[in-house]
Write an enzyme that holds these catalytic residues in place. Structure first.
Site, mmCIF file in Angstrom:
data_model
loop_
_atom_site.group_PDB
_atom_site.id
_atom_site.type_symbol
_atom_site.label_atom_id
_atom_site.label_comp_id
_atom_site.label_asym_id
_atom_site.label_seq_id
_atom_site.Cartn_x
_atom_site.Cartn_y
_atom_site.Cartn_z
ATOM 1 N N HIS A 1 -9.969 12.469 -0.001
ATOM 2 C CA HIS A 1 -9.805 12.080 1.396
ATOM 3 C C HIS A 1 -9.914 10.567 1.577
ATOM 4 C CE1 HIS A 1 -10.781 16.233 3.369
ATOM 5 N NE2 HIS A 1 -9.778 16.280 2.506
ATOM 6 N N SER B 1 -4.302 17.066 2.653
ATOM 7 C CA SER B 1 -5.246 16.220 3.374
ATOM 8 C C SER B 1 -5.265 14.787 2.852
ATOM 9 C CB SER B 1 -6.654 16.815 3.327
ATOM 10 O OG SER B 1 -7.010 17.174 2.017
#
Length: 267
Positions: free
Chosen positions: A219, A166
């Site tokens: 992230h 991610s």
């Protein structure tokens, strides 16, 4: 020459049997590499992630772990295979800035990231080129893992374990969003594409903050890495002056060197 129906003087019509027809159709059907020429790197990255997850699952099963239908990977296996874990980075295991982007915690984690990678990989690979796309993936992932490491160290307390593609996926999302601004041609088309991607980024950011257990720093660091990469990679289709590319590249390398020096206690 046209043939007349029931004309006895007409020459015999050529007849194509089933095998000939199949060969003709196959000759006109593009092969696998031709059909996927603009997502070869994307497919290789997906394959690597799947292979690594299969290895995670096999090692977990051999260790006697109960994984359930979602194939939850034990934390110990993740750490042993290279997940981000600040104490081991400080012990000299610098490969942990790279390896976490190929490790996943369960089947859903893997599936979500691979679907996201596939959905944006082709357009970026087509626009940026294979080498630049691969650089984007790694710059985003490494930056996300570096930010995750620094956030963990600065927060103190119990070190956390993080892993997942991610960090790179967020970099790809940001890269697509920036195409509407940075692409030399067809900016109107990419502007519409970018608006849709901004909505997806917003939803994922909200999800990141609301769902416990997700690495917020990883992230957001990956998103920052996507911005940095788009200003740094030498893609001919992007409106970025060479001077800007050089400055951003130097600053990024210096920042990563500082993180490494701090981790090894050299700063």
């Amino acid at each position: 020459m046209p043939y007349k129906v029931n004309d006895p003087d007409a020459p015999a019509r050529p007849v194509i049997d089933d095998e000939q027809l199949k060969r003709m159709m196959n000759a006109n059907t593009p092969g696998f590499f031709e059909r996927n020429r603009f997502r070869l790197v994307t497919l290789v990255l997906i394959a690597l992630n799947v292979i690594v997850f299969a290895a995670e699952a096999a090692i977990s099963l051999l260790a006697g772990a109960r994984m359930g239908v979602s194939l939850d990977i034990p934390t110990r296996v993740l750490v042993d295979m290279g997940a981000m874990y600040a104490p081991l980075v400080q012990a000299g295991e610098l490969f942990r800035f790279v390896t976490p982007m190929f490790l996943h915690m369960d089947l859903m984690h893997l599936g979500f990231n691979m679907v996201a990678l596939f959905s944006v990989g082709e357009v970026l690979e087509r626009v940026l080129g294979r080498g630049n796309f691969l650089a984007l993936y790694f710059v985003g992932g490494i930056t996300g893992n570096a930010v995750s490491y620094m956030a963990d160290v600065l927060a103190g307390g119990m070190p956390t374990v993080s892993a997942g593609a991610s960090t790179s996926v967020f970099a790809l999302f940001v890269a697509v969003a920036l195409l509407g601004v940075l692409h030399k041609g067809n900016r109107h088309v990419f502007a519409q594409y970018s608006k849709s991607m901004l909505a997806i980024i917003g939803i994922n950011v909200v999800y990141t903050f609301l769902v416990p257990g997700i690495s917020v720093s990883g992230h957001l660091g990956g998103a920052l890495g996507g911005l940095i990469a788009m200003l740094m990679i030498p893609a001919k289709n992007l409106r970025v002056p060479n001077g800007v590319r050089v400055v951003v590249a130097v600053l990024w390398i210096a920042a990563m060197a500082w993180v490494v020096a701090a981790a090894l206690g050299l700063g």
